[in-house]
Design an enzyme around this catalytic site. Structure first.
Site, short mmCIF file in Angstrom:
data_model
loop_
_atom_site.label_atom_id
_atom_site.label_comp_id
_atom_site.label_asym_id
_atom_site.label_seq_id
_atom_site.Cartn_x
_atom_site.Cartn_y
_atom_site.Cartn_z
CG ASP A 196 -0.10 0.05 2.70
OD1 ASP A 196 0.96 -0.78 2.65
OD2 ASP A 196 -0.77 0.88 3.41
CD GLU A 228 4.28 0.66 6.78
OE1 GLU A 228 5.12 0.74 7.37
OE2 GLU A 228 4.01 1.44 6.05
#
Length: 397
Positions: A75, A168
Site C-alpha cells: 500500500d 502498512e
C-alpha cells in the site's frame, strides 16, 4: 526485467490504503498488485507463491542453510493521491532545481538531500501525485534480487522467504501476518530511505481520537446555552505543546501530530498521532492529553468530550538487541559490497517493528527513495540498483 522496470510497472497501480473502511485489506486495489506479484514470484521459481485471505502475499525460493525473510508493503500513503501516477526520468541529474510538468519545483535549498544525487538518474512524478516509492521501491528491489538468482541458477543461496504486506501505512500491516507461513529465522524490511542506513530503532506509536459533542440550539437563543463544538475543539488544540510537532522536531524528539479534523458546531472529531522513542516519554504524552481533556471538560461542563487511545506499534530496539544475528549479517554484507553502514532510528514505523516484537527480528533497510508521502517523492535509480546487489548478497550462501 530490471528492478527499475518492475518499479515503473508497480507505481502505475494505485494501492492507497484507507483507515476508514474497517476492512482488510482496507482497499481492494491492493489485491490487484498482489495478484501481479504472485504471478511474478511464480515465474521466478517461487512455486508456492500465493495471496492469503487478507491480501498478504507469501512465497519461498528454496535454498540451503538459513531461512532469511524479505518484506515490503504494497500500500501507499493517503496524504496525496496515488491515482494516475506518471513517473518521469531525470537522467544524470545536474544539481539545482527540478521542474515538474504541473509547474512545481523541487530545490536543494528546500530538500538538501537532493545535492548528494548529482550525476545519478532520478525518478519523479508530474507533480500531481505521490510516486509510491514507499514502498514499491522495496518490492522492486526484492524482485530484482530474485531475478538475479533466477537467471544465475548456479549461485548458491539460503532459502528466501518473501512476504508482501497490505495496509502498512495505516498501522495494520502486521495485523494478520502469518509468521508460520513466512517461516523465516530473521528478516529485513526494505522500507527505508538512504541505503547506507540500517534502522533497528523506531518510535513508539499511539493514536488518539477526540470527540466533542456540543450543545446545539438556535444561535438566536443561544445565550448561556449553546456550546459550539468547533470552539471547544479549538481550545483543546490551542493547549497542545506548540513546539512538539513534526515541523519543530528531529532525531529522537517526539511529537503530537493532528492528522484530521472534521465536524460541525454540534459534533467535532480530531485524530492525533503520538510519537516518542521512550516508553516513559509516551506515558507522559498520553497523560498530557488526558490532562488537557480534563481541563477543557471543566471549562465546558455541558459538553461531552471523549478521548480514546490506540496502540499502533512499539520501538523494536530492545528486541533486536536480544537477537543480534540479523544486524551482524547485514552489516558484514554492506561492508563487503563497499557501503559503510550506519545505525539509524526511524522517525516512524515499519511492519518490522511489530514483527520484531513478536519474535521475528526484522531491521529496516533503505531503498534509495526520498521525500515519502508527498508530491516531491523521488527515487535514485543507482541507489536502488545498489540495494539489489546488497539484498542478493544477504541471501547468498
Amino acid at each position: 526485467m530490471t528492478a527499475l522496470e518492475h518499479f515503473l510497472k508497480y507505481v502505475r497501480i494505485n494501492t492507497q490504503s484507507d483507515d476508514s473502511t474497517g476492512k482488510t485489506p482496507s482497499t481492494e486495489c491492493q489485491k490487484v498488485l498482489g495478484e501481479l506479484l504472485v504471478n511474478e514470484l511464480k515465474s521466478l521459481g517461487l512455486e508456492d507463491a500465493h495471496m492469503d485471505e487478507w491480501g498478504n502475499v507469501y512465497g519461498h525460493l528454496i535454498g540451503k542453510g538459513s531461512k532469511i525473510g524479505l518484506n515490503a508493503h504494497m500500500d501507499t500513503a493517503s496524504e496525496v493521491t496515488g491515482e494516475n501516477v506518471k513517473p518521469h526520468l531525470v537522467k544524470n541529474y545536474e544539481g539545482g532545481r527540478i521542474h515538474y510538468a504541473n509547474g512545481l519545483e523541487m530545490s536543494p535549498v528546500d530538500f538538501p538531500n537532493l545535492s548528494k544525487h548529482k550525476g545519478h538518474d532520478l525518478i519523479i512524478t508530474d507533480g500531481n501525485t505521490l510516486l509510491g516509492a514507499d514502498d514499491k521501491a522495496g518490492i522492486a528491489i526484492i524482485m530484482g534480487a530474485l531475478e538475479y538468482l533466477h537467471s544465475h541458477p548456479h549461485v548458491k543461496h539460503n532459502t528466501v522467504c518473501v512476504a508482501f504486506t497490505v495496509d502498512e501505512e495505516i498501522g495494520e500491516g502486521a495485523a494478520h501476518f502469518n509468521y508460520k507461513e513466512m517461516g523465516a529465522k530473521y528478516a529485513y524490511t526494505l522500507d527505508g530511505s538512504a541505503i547506507n542506513v540500517i534502522e533497528h530503532e523506531n518510535f513508539n506509536a499511539y493514536a488518539a481520537d477526540i470527540t466533542v459533542k456540543g450543545v446545539s440550539i438556535h444561535p438566536g437563543e443561544g445565550k448561556g446555552k449553546l456550546i459550539n463544538a468547533c470552539l471547544v475543539m479549538n481550545d483543546f488544540i490551542s493547549l497542545l505543546p506548540q513546539n512538539e510537532t513534526p515541523f519543530h522536531t528531529e532525531d529522537k524528539e517526539g511529537f503530537y501530530h493532528i492528522t484530521s479534523l472534521d465536524g460541525s458546531s454540534e459534533l467535532m472529531n480530531c485524530h492525533i498521532i503520538i510519537r516518542d522513542f521512550s516508553s516513559k516519554g509516551m506515558e507522559k504524552r498520553i497523560a498530557k492529553l488526558k490532562d488537557l481533556i480534563s481541563k477543557i471538560q471543566k471549562k465546558y461542563p455541558t459538553a461531552k468530550i471523549e478521548i480514546n487511545f490506540k496502540k499502533q506499534y512499539e520501538n523494536m530496539r530492545k528486541y533486536v538487541d536480544r537477537k543480534p544475528i540479523a544486524l551482524k549479517r547485514v552489516r558484514a554484507v554492506y561492508r563487503k559490497c563497499g557501503v559503510e553502514p550506519i545505525s539509524g532510528a526511524i522517525r516512524g514505523g515499519t511492519d518490522g517493528a511489530t514483527f520484531t516484537k513478536n519474535g521475528l527480528v526484522t531491521p529496516n533497510l533503505g531503498t534509495g527513495s526520498y521525500n515519502h508521502h508527498g508530491r516531491f517523492e523521488y527515487l535514485d535509480v543507482q541507489e536502488m540498483e545498489k540495494m539489489v546487489e546488497i539484498v542478493t548478497a544477504i541471501v547468498k550462501k
